[in-house]
Design a protein around this motif. Structure first.
Motif, PDB file in Angstrom:
ATOM      1  N   LEU A  52       0.837  -1.201   0.000  1.00 42.34           N
ATOM      2  CA  LEU A  52       0.000   0.000   0.000  1.00 42.34           C
ATOM      3  C   LEU A  52       0.868   1.246   0.000  1.00 42.34           C
ATOM      4  N   SER A  53       0.555   2.199  -0.862  1.00 40.56           N
ATOM      5  CA  SER A  53       1.297   3.456  -0.940  1.00 40.56           C
ATOM      6  C   SER A  53       0.836   4.441   0.126  1.00 40.56           C
ATOM      7  N   THR A  54       1.777   5.235   0.633  1.00 46.35           N
ATOM      8  CA  THR A  54       1.406   6.358   1.503  1.00 46.35           C
ATOM      9  C   THR A  54       0.370   7.230   0.812  1.00 46.35           C
ATOM     10  N   MET A  55       0.545   7.452  -0.511  1.00 43.72           N
ATOM     11  CA  MET A  55      -0.335   8.329  -1.281  1.00 43.72           C
ATOM     12  C   MET A  55      -1.507   7.544  -1.881  1.00 43.72           C
ATOM     13  N   SER A  56      -2.053   6.618  -1.099  1.00 41.58           N
ATOM     14  CA  SER A  56      -3.216   5.852  -1.533  1.00 41.58           C
ATOM     15  C   SER A  56      -4.496   6.632  -1.249  1.00 41.58           C
ATOM     16  N   ILE A  57      -5.559   6.235  -1.893  1.00 43.66           N
ATOM     17  CA  ILE A  57      -6.864   6.821  -1.632  1.00 43.66           C
ATOM     18  C   ILE A  57      -7.503   6.107  -0.432  1.00 43.66           C
ATOM     19  N   CYS A  58      -7.499   4.795  -0.447  1.00 39.77           N
ATOM     20  CA  CYS A  58      -7.956   4.026   0.726  1.00 39.77           C
ATOM     21  C   CYS A  58      -6.850   4.040   1.780  1.00 39.77           C
ATOM     22  N   SER A  59      -7.231   4.191   3.019  1.00 41.98           N
ATOM     23  CA  SER A  59      -6.246   4.296   4.098  1.00 41.98           C
ATOM     24  C   SER A  59      -5.710   2.934   4.522  1.00 41.98           C
ATOM     25  N   ILE A  60      -4.676   2.959   5.348  1.00 40.76           N
ATOM     26  CA  ILE A  60      -4.138   1.728   5.945  1.00 40.76           C
ATOM     27  C   ILE A  60      -5.264   0.963   6.632  1.00 40.76           C
ATOM     28  N   GLU A  61      -6.065   1.700   7.401  1.00 38.86           N
ATOM     29  CA  GLU A  61      -7.156   1.069   8.147  1.00 38.86           C
ATOM     30  C   GLU A  61      -8.210   0.476   7.226  1.00 38.86           C
ATOM     31  N   ASP A  62      -8.508   1.162   6.106  1.00 38.74           N
ATOM     32  CA  ASP A  62      -9.472   0.643   5.128  1.00 38.74           C
ATOM     33  C   ASP A  62      -9.026  -0.716   4.601  1.00 38.74           C
ATOM     34  N   VAL A  63      -7.759  -0.805   4.199  1.00 37.31           N
ATOM     35  CA  VAL A  63      -7.245  -2.051   3.612  1.00 37.31           C
ATOM     36  C   VAL A  63      -7.201  -3.157   4.665  1.00 37.31           C
ATOM     37  N   ALA A  64      -6.769  -2.817   5.882  1.00 37.32           N
ATOM     38  CA  ALA A  64      -6.704  -3.821   6.948  1.00 37.32           C
ATOM     39  C   ALA A  64      -8.093  -4.385   7.264  1.00 37.32           C
ATOM     40  N   GLU A  65      -9.096  -3.513   7.219  1.00 43.05           N
ATOM     41  CA  GLU A  65     -10.462  -3.931   7.536  1.00 43.05           C
ATOM     42  C   GLU A  65     -11.015  -4.921   6.511  1.00 43.05           C
ATOM     43  N   HIS A  66     -10.533  -4.827   5.267  1.00 38.73           N
ATOM     44  CA  HIS A  66     -11.097  -5.644   4.187  1.00 38.73           C
ATOM     45  C   HIS A  66     -10.187  -6.792   3.765  1.00 38.73           C
ATOM     46  N   THR A  67      -9.111  -7.038   4.518  1.00 41.60           N
ATOM     47  CA  THR A  67      -8.229  -8.167   4.227  1.00 41.60           C
ATOM     48  C   THR A  67      -7.997  -8.953   5.516  1.00 41.60           C
ATOM     49  N   THR A  68      -7.453 -10.152   5.380  1.00 41.75           N
ATOM     50  CA  THR A  68      -7.225 -10.989   6.566  1.00 41.75           C
ATOM     51  C   THR A  68      -5.753 -11.289   6.815  1.00 41.75           C
ATOM     52  N   LYS A  69      -4.910 -11.060   5.809  1.00 40.18           N
ATOM     53  CA  LYS A  69      -3.479 -11.347   5.963  1.00 40.18           C
ATOM     54  C   LYS A  69      -2.673 -10.046   5.966  1.00 40.18           C
ATOM     55  N   PRO A  70      -1.482 -10.069   6.577  1.00 38.94           N
ATOM     56  CA  PRO A  70      -0.650  -8.857   6.606  1.00 38.94           C
ATOM     57  C   PRO A  70      -0.275  -8.390   5.201  1.00 38.94           C
ATOM     58  N   PHE A  71      -0.224  -7.073   5.009  1.00 38.70           N
ATOM     59  CA  PHE A  71       0.263  -6.505   3.758  1.00 38.70           C
ATOM     60  C   PHE A  71       1.471  -5.631   4.078  1.00 38.70           C
ATOM     61  N   TRP A  72       2.132  -5.127   3.043  1.00 43.16           N
ATOM     62  CA  TRP A  72       3.289  -4.254   3.231  1.00 43.16           C
ATOM     63  C   TRP A  72       2.841  -2.808   3.051  1.00 43.16           C
ATOM     64  N   PHE A  73       3.552  -1.906   3.722  1.00 44.75           N
ATOM     65  CA  PHE A  73       3.197  -0.491   3.628  1.00 44.75           C
ATOM     66  C   PHE A  73       4.397   0.319   3.164  1.00 44.75           C
ATOM     67  N   GLN A  74       4.189   1.074   2.081  1.00 43.63           N
ATOM     68  CA  GLN A  74       5.254   1.905   1.512  1.00 43.63           C
ATOM     69  C   GLN A  74       5.218   3.294   2.128  1.00 43.63           C
ATOM     70  N   VAL A  75       6.395   3.782   2.503  1.00 45.56           N
ATOM     71  CA  VAL A  75       6.503   5.064   3.196  1.00 45.56           C
ATOM     72  C   VAL A  75       7.349   6.037   2.392  1.00 45.56           C
ATOM     73  N   TYR A  76       6.810   7.217   2.144  1.00 44.12           N
ATOM     74  CA  TYR A  76       7.620   8.315   1.627  1.00 44.12           C
ATOM     75  C   TYR A  76       8.251   9.028   2.807  1.00 44.12           C
ATOM     76  N   THR A  77       9.464   9.496   2.631  1.00 42.63           N
ATOM     77  CA  THR A  77      10.155  10.189   3.720  1.00 42.63           C
ATOM     78  C   THR A  77       9.711  11.653   3.734  1.00 42.63           C
ATOM     79  N   LEU A  78       8.945  11.990   4.772  1.00 40.72           N
ATOM     80  CA  LEU A  78       8.335  13.310   4.880  1.00 40.72           C
ATOM     81  C   LEU A  78       8.960  14.113   6.014  1.00 40.72           C
TER      82      LEU A  78
END
Length: 388
Positions: A106-132
Motif C-alpha cells: 500500500l502506498s502512503t499516497m493511496s486513496i484508501c487508508s491503511i485502516e481501510d485495507v486492513a479492515e477488508h483483508t485478513t493477511k498482513p500486507f506491506w506499507f510503503q513510506v515516503y520520507t516526509l
C-alpha cells in the motif's frame, strides 16, 4: 466478455474505461520518457535458452520474499492514486493479491487508508513510506501500520525531489479530479468509473487527510503535499526509520551500486532495484540493466528485488534468472484494476503466472530456486561500458 491472454489486452480495456488524467498518470514517465520506455524494451534484449527432453512434471512457482511464502515471487508494487483508477482500488487490489498468495504494498499516497485495507483483508500486507518532513506524522504513520498488522515497510528513497511528468501537469492531476470543461467531458464518457466513484466515500488521500497536521480537506492537502517531502533525507535518517519501525524494512529506489552498498549497510532486509517506473530521473539506466552489477556487489549481503518495466511472466523469469529474489508489478496490475476491478487484478496475476510457469518449463526448470543465468542469453554489452 473479451478474451484476455496478456497484459496488453487489459491495458486496452483500461484505456477505454479510466478517465484520461488517471490513465496518463499511470502510463507516463518524466521528461522525454526515455527511461520509462527502456524499462520495458531492455527486457527484449535478453533471450531465453530453450531446453528439451527435461522432466517438466511437478513444477512450482512457489517461493519466498523476505521470509514470507508467496505463490510466485511477484508482489503488487505501491502505486499512488490507485483508488482513483477504480473506486476502492487499493482494497480490491489487496484482496486479489491475498487470494492469489502474493504480497500487496500500500502506498502512503493511496486513496484508501491503511485502516481501510486492513479492515477488508485478513493477511498482513506491506506499507510503503515516503520520507516526509513531519517527524510526528511519520511516527504515527508507523504506529498505524503496526496496528494494522503490516509485516514490512517499504521506504521509497528516490522521491526527495519530484520528477516532472509533463502529462500530469497538463492534465491538472488531483484527487479528487479538478472539474474543468475538459475533465468533465472526458469523465462523462467513463460511465462505469463514474458510478463506482459515486458509490464510495473514498476520494481523498486516506492516509493523510485527517491525519497530517492541518490537513482536513482537499484544499489544505495540496499545499501540504507541495512542502511535505524531505529533501534532507540521508542514510542516517533511513537507519532512524528502521529503528522507529522495529520490523522488516525494504528500501525501494536503488539503481546505483554504491547506494545498494549503503542500503545493505543500514540493515535493509531487502532492496528494490527501481527507477520509480521511469518517473523520476529520466536518462537513468533501466532497472533490468542495473540489476546485474547490483547483484554482483551486494547479492550475497541483502535480498535483491526488481521493479520497473515488468509486463509479463517472461520479464519476471529474466529478472529471477539474473538473481533477483522477487519482482514487483505496478502498471500491470493497475491496467487490470482499471479494466475490470478486483477480477482484473486477479486476471493480471493469472496471466503473469501462466507465462512464468510455461516459460520456466520450456527453459528446462521446475522450481524458482533452479533459475540462474544459464537459462539466459545476454548481449555482451548489456550492462554498458562507460568511461570513468
Amino acid at each position: 466478455m473479451p478474451v484476455i491472454t496478456n497484459i496488453e489486452d487489459l491495458k486496452r480495456i483500461y484505456e477505454r474505461r479510466a478517465p484520461r488524467m488517471f490513465y496518463d498518470y499511470a502510463e507516463s514517465g518524466s521528461w522525454t520518457e526515455k527511461t520509462f520506455r527502456e524499462n520495458t524494451s531492455d527486457f527484449e534484449d535478453i533471450y531465453l535458452r530453450q531446453r528439451v527432453a527435461v522432466d517438466m512434471t511437478g513444477r512450482s512457482t512457489a517461493s519466498q520474499m523476505i521470509g514470507e511464502d508467496v505463490a510466485m515471487p511477484v508482489a503488487l508494487a505501491p502505486v499512488g492514486l490507485t483508488g482513483m483508477q477504480c473506486a476502492d482500488g487499493e482494497i480490491k487490489a489487496a484482496r486479489a493479491a491475498e487470494k492469489f498468495g502474493v504480497p500487496f504494498t500500500l502506498s502512503t499516497m493511496s486513496i484508501c487508508s491503511i485502516e481501510d485495507v486492513a479492515e477488508h483483508t485478513t493477511k498482513p500486507f506491506w506499507f510503503q513510506v515516503y520520507t516526509l518532513k513531519d517527524e510526528d506524522f511519520m511516527r504515527r504513520l508507523f504506529e498505524r501500520a503496526r496496528a494494522a498488522g503490516c509485516s514490512a515497510i517499504v521506504i521509497t528513497v528516490d522521491l526527495q525531489v519530484l520528477g516532472q511528468r509533463h502529462k500530469d501537469l497538463k492534465n491538472g492531476l488531483s484527487a479528487p479530479p479538478k472539474l474543468t470543461p475538459k475533465s468533465i467531458a472526458n469523465m462523462m464518457t467513463k460511465v462505469q468509473w463514474g458510478l463506482g466513484m459515486l458509490g464510495t466515500k473514498r476520494r481523498f488521500f486516506g492516509n493523510i487527510v485527517g491525519h497530517a497536521h492541518g490537513v482536513k480537506d482537499a484544499s489544505s492537502l495540496s499545499s501540504w503535499t507541495a512542502e511535505a517531502f524531505d529533501q534532507s533525507l540521508d542514510w542516517a535518517q533511513i537507519a532512524k526509520f528502521k529503528e522507529m519501525w522495529g520490523g522488516k524494512m525494504i528500501i525501494k529506489g536503488i539503481i546505483d551500486v554504491e547506494d545498494a552498498k549503503m542500503a545493505a549497510k543500514v540493515g535493509a532486509d531487502a532492496i528494490i532495484v527501481s527507477n520509480h517506473g521511469g518517473r523520476q530521473l529520466d536518462g537513468a539506466l533501466s532497472s533490468i540493466r542495473a540489476l546485474p552489477a547490483i547483484m554482483d556487489a551486494v547479492g550475497d549481503q541483502v535480498e535483491v528485488h526488481l521493479d520497473s518495466g515488468i509486463r509479463s511472466g517472461q520479464d519476471v523469469l529474466k529478472a529471477l534468472a539474473l538473481g533477483a529474489k522477487g519482482t514487483y508489478i505496478g502498471r500491470a496490475f493497475v491496467y487490470g484494476l482499471g479494466a475490470m476491478g478486483e477480477a482484473g487484478v486477479t486476471k493480471a496475476l493469472e496471466v503473469i503466472h501462466k507465462e512464468l510457469d510455461i516459460s520456466m518449463a520450456l527453459c528446462g526448470r521446475r522450481r524458482i530456486d533452479e533459475l540462474d543465468r544459464s537459462i539466459l542469453m545476454i548481449p555482451e554489452n548489456f550492462e554498458g561500458r562507460w568511461q570513468s
